[in-house]
Design an enzyme around this catalytic site. Structure first.
Site, PDB file in Angstrom:
ATOM      1  N   THR A 165       0.860  -1.182   0.000  1.00 63.49           N
ATOM      2  CA  THR A 165       0.000   0.000   0.000  1.00 63.49           C
ATOM      3  C   THR A 165       0.899   1.236   0.000  1.00 63.49           C
ATOM      4  O   THR A 165       1.913   1.281   0.688  1.00 63.49           O
ATOM      5  CB  THR A 165      -0.911  -0.023   1.252  1.00 63.49           C
ATOM      6  OG1 THR A 165      -1.656  -1.245   1.228  1.00 63.49           O
ATOM      7  CG2 THR A 165      -1.866   1.144   1.259  1.00 63.49           C
ATOM      8  N   ALA A 191      -3.004 -19.674  -0.099  1.00 68.39           N
ATOM      9  CA  ALA A 191      -2.916 -19.060   1.230  1.00 68.39           C
ATOM     10  C   ALA A 191      -1.620 -19.516   1.892  1.00 68.39           C
ATOM     11  O   ALA A 191      -1.129 -20.620   1.618  1.00 68.39           O
ATOM     12  CB  ALA A 191      -4.120 -19.468   2.069  1.00 68.39           C
ATOM     13  N   LEU A 248     -13.598 -12.960   1.313  1.00 65.32           N
ATOM     14  CA  LEU A 248     -13.095 -13.776   2.433  1.00 65.32           C
ATOM     15  C   LEU A 248     -12.969 -12.918   3.692  1.00 65.32           C
ATOM     16  O   LEU A 248     -13.406 -13.314   4.780  1.00 65.32           O
ATOM     17  CB  LEU A 248     -11.739 -14.395   2.070  1.00 65.32           C
ATOM     18  CG  LEU A 248     -11.789 -15.513   1.025  1.00 65.32           C
ATOM     19  CD1 LEU A 248     -10.389 -15.848   0.527  1.00 65.32           C
ATOM     20  CD2 LEU A 248     -12.464 -16.757   1.603  1.00 65.32           C
ATOM     21  N   CYS A 270      -2.395  -9.653   2.451  1.00 66.63           N
ATOM     22  CA  CYS A 270      -3.340  -9.431   1.338  1.00 66.63           C
ATOM     23  C   CYS A 270      -4.643  -8.731   1.695  1.00 66.63           C
ATOM     24  O   CYS A 270      -5.048  -7.801   1.003  1.00 66.63           O
ATOM     25  CB  CYS A 270      -3.686 -10.763   0.682  1.00 66.63           C
ATOM     26  SG  CYS A 270      -2.290 -11.498  -0.128  1.00 66.63           S
TER      27      CYS A 270
HETATM   28  C1  UDX Z   1      -5.418 -15.009   1.813  1.00 67.24           C
HETATM   29  C2  UDX Z   1      -6.370 -15.774   0.892  1.00 67.24           C
HETATM   30  O1  UDX Z   1      -6.971 -16.860   1.627  1.00 67.24           O
HETATM   31  C3  UDX Z   1      -5.635 -16.299  -0.341  1.00 67.24           C
HETATM   32  O2  UDX Z   1      -6.553 -16.897  -1.240  1.00 67.24           O
HETATM   33  C4  UDX Z   1      -4.921 -15.131  -1.042  1.00 67.24           C
HETATM   34  O3  UDX Z   1      -4.180 -15.594  -2.134  1.00 67.24           O
HETATM   35  C5  UDX Z   1      -4.016 -14.404  -0.058  1.00 67.24           C
HETATM   36  O4  UDX Z   1      -4.769 -13.972   1.087  1.00 67.24           O
HETATM   37  P1  UDX Z   1      -3.602 -15.691   3.632  1.00 67.24           P
HETATM   38  O5  UDX Z   1      -3.435 -14.219   3.866  1.00 67.24           O
HETATM   39  O6  UDX Z   1      -2.398 -16.526   3.501  1.00 67.24           O
HETATM   40  O7  UDX Z   1      -4.463 -15.942   2.314  1.00 67.24           O
HETATM   41  O8  UDX Z   1      -4.418 -16.258   4.879  1.00 67.24           O
HETATM   42  P2  UDX Z   1      -5.881 -16.774   5.221  1.00 67.24           P
HETATM   43  O9  UDX Z   1      -5.825 -18.188   5.590  1.00 67.24           O
HETATM   44  O10 UDX Z   1      -6.863 -16.408   4.193  1.00 67.24           O
HETATM   45  O11 UDX Z   1      -6.187 -15.966   6.565  1.00 67.24           O
HETATM   46  C6  UDX Z   1      -6.215 -14.538   6.603  1.00 67.24           C
HETATM   47  C7  UDX Z   1      -6.490 -14.040   8.001  1.00 67.24           C
HETATM   48  O12 UDX Z   1      -7.840 -14.249   8.377  1.00 67.24           O
HETATM   49  C8  UDX Z   1      -5.633 -14.701   9.079  1.00 67.24           C
HETATM   50  O13 UDX Z   1      -5.196 -13.715   9.998  1.00 67.24           O
HETATM   51  C9  UDX Z   1      -6.598 -15.661   9.730  1.00 67.24           C
HETATM   52  O14 UDX Z   1      -6.232 -15.961  11.043  1.00 67.24           O
HETATM   53  C10 UDX Z   1      -7.903 -14.896   9.644  1.00 67.24           C
HETATM   54  N1  UDX Z   1      -9.095 -15.753   9.682  1.00 67.24           N
HETATM   55  C11 UDX Z   1      -9.349 -16.638   8.690  1.00 67.24           C
HETATM   56  C12 UDX Z   1      -9.997 -15.631  10.727  1.00 67.24           C
HETATM   57  O15 UDX Z   1      -9.799 -14.817  11.646  1.00 67.24           O
HETATM   58  N2  UDX Z   1     -11.120 -16.418  10.735  1.00 67.24           N
HETATM   59  C13 UDX Z   1     -11.388 -17.318   9.757  1.00 67.24           C
HETATM   60  O16 UDX Z   1     -12.437 -17.997   9.841  1.00 67.24           O
HETATM   61  C14 UDX Z   1     -10.468 -17.441   8.721  1.00 67.24           C
END
Ligand code: UDX
Length: 461
Positions: A96, A166, A229, A278
């Protein structure tokens, strides 16, 4: 020595979390392709060439050991590699912007633009250039404009192939993706370039999972997938606040809601909020685009997802303060977990950073524990004022503390001997479970005052 003939030569510019693992998987699945990864950072390339990889991902090292030196190479020689390869993935970081117009929201495209100019400068033949970094929509257009600004006969086809993997599950996501998305111009040469990339993925991804689209849809889909998401996480977290007031239990609500097959059960875990490189970046990018295109209502809608994420962290820290008799000064708090989620050393945008800073602002003494992320934690907190120590062993970290705050859902924390930990802590002892991962009732019976997220606290006070 006989020179090995490779069927195709692929280059990736940028050896970070996205580029390198993606190329490792291509090299593994296509032994007849030569895959080279370049980066401007010589230390990073040296690490990729060493026994100590710069990225921790379960299963990554095994495949690197199998492919490196065979058909996978890491180098700093960007110029010659651009000249030599005809298929170039661009995986440079797009953080950013921190300055000028759009600061705090828009993507900083300086590395990306430098790369486009380098490709133009060193190319001696036509190339396919593939955007893999997450970028604002219409970046491909800017890329095309830069690439067509020079060399007469040489042509460049720009594709968008966003990565959905992810962290922590990257290798599995790369090997068995839900889908691979390839966007191109719908011209003759654009469609031919698209086919070249489809051919690479077809080596291991079933045809029905390879989705092709126009280039703008592909660029936008990546931002939208991440926004959706993150929105689920903020939605469940917003309801966790209501559960705490209304004596409902967020896990029960999430289960009841998620069993509706139209909603689905994934990404409904309430907690301290989302982190990672992300989600926030991509949503802010989306917000910026909406404002740019004069869609303020749409921008506000998506911005609220980030606001709820901040609110959840503010709520958490306010609860810690209030429950511990409105003062943390001089109290020792053990932060269990610093990574933004389990199975990664990555701490980018981790809620633990913000929470730790707030604890320090209250003059608490903070002991940070994490099985993988302590080096990154020390970098994140460099310059932070107050008493901080880093102790990998959770039992030693918790000894003499007044409270445990669980920030990361490491499996390890589910299995700790909380009886042993309780005995080593100052009483009354507190647990604030920011991930709802431990057995709350059991910890309460041991003697702790337990504060989950979105559930009634279990306390004797
Ligand atoms: C994410 C996307 O899932 C992926 O498709 C994209 O390419 C990059 O961004 P990532 O950042 O690696 O991947 O992690 P992810 O597993 O999606 O979790 C993101 C955050 O959300 C984490 O801090 C996780 O702890 C949190 N989370 C996730 C929650 O708090 N609750 C949930 O139910 C799921």
């Amino acid at each position: 020595m006989k020179k090995t003939k490779f069927k195709k030569k692929i280059l990736c510019i940028g050896a970070g979390y996205v580029g390198a693992p993606s190329m490792v998987m291509i090299a593994c699945k296509c032994p007849d392709y030569k895959v080279t990864v370049v980066d401007i950072n010589p230390q990073r390339i040296a690490a990729w060439n060493s026994g100590q990889l710069p990225v921790y991902e379960p299963g990554l090292e095994k495949i690197v050991n199998k492919t490196r030196g065979r058909n996978l190479f890491f180098s700093t020689d960007i110029e010659n590699q651009i000249a030599e390869n005809d298929i170039i993935f661009v995986c440079v970081n797009t953080p950013t912007k921190t300055f000028g117009a759009g600061a705090g929201q828009a993507a900083d495209l300086q590395y990306w633009e430098k790369t486009a100019r380098q490709i133009l400068e060193y190319s001696q033949s036509s190339k396919i250039v593939i955007e893999k970094s997450t970028l604002p929509i219409k970046t491909a257009l800017a890329m095309e404009r830069i690439l067509t600004s020079g060399k007469g006969d040489i042509t460049f086809d720009v594709l968008s192939n966003p990565e959905f993997m992810a962290e922590g599950t990257a290798m599995n996501d790369l090997e068995n993706p839900d889908r691979v998305l390839i966007g191109s111009r719908e011209t003759k040469s654009g469609l031919a370039a698209r086919e070249e990339l489809v051919e690479i993925y077809s080596r291991w991804v079933p045809a029905e999972k390879i989705i092709t689209s126009n280039i703008w849809s592909a660029e936008l889909s990546k931002l939208v997938a991440n926004a959706f998401l993150a929105q689920r996480v903020s939605s469940i977290n917003s309801i966790s606040a209501l559960c705490e007031k209304a004596d409902a239990d967020i896990s029960e609500v999430a289960r009841a809601v998620g069993t509706d097959s139209r909603i689905g059960s994934k990404f409904l875990r309430a907690g301290i909020g989302f982190g990672g490189s992300c989600f926030k970046k991509d949503i802010l990018n989306l917000v910026y685009l909406c404002r740019f295109y004069s869609l303020p209502e749409v921008a506000d809608y998506w911005e609220s997802v980030v606001k709820i994420n901040e609110y959840q962290q503010d709520r958490f820290i306010a609860n810690v303060l209030q429950s511990m008799f409105n003062t943390l000064a001089g109290k020792k708090i053990c932060v269990l977990g610093f990574a933004f989620k389990a199975d990664t050393a990555d701490t980018r945008e981790s809620p633990a950073i913000n929470i730790t800073r707030k604890l320090l602002a209250e003059h608490a003494e903070v002991v940070i524990s994490d099985p993988k992320a302590l080096d990154n934690a020390a970098i994140d907190l460099d310059g932070a004022e107050g008493q901080i120590s880093y102790v990998e062993d959770p039992y030693r970290a918790a000894g003499g503390c007044h409270a445990l705050v669980i920030m990361t859902d490491w499996d390890l924390y589910r299995k700790l001997d909380y009886g042993k930990i309780y005995r080593s802590m100052v009483k009354p002892a507190f647990i604030f479970d920011g991930r709802n991962i431990i057995d709350h009732r059991k910890c309460f019976e041991i003697g702790f005052n337990v504060f989950p997220i979105g559930k009634p606290p279990l306390t004797r006070l």
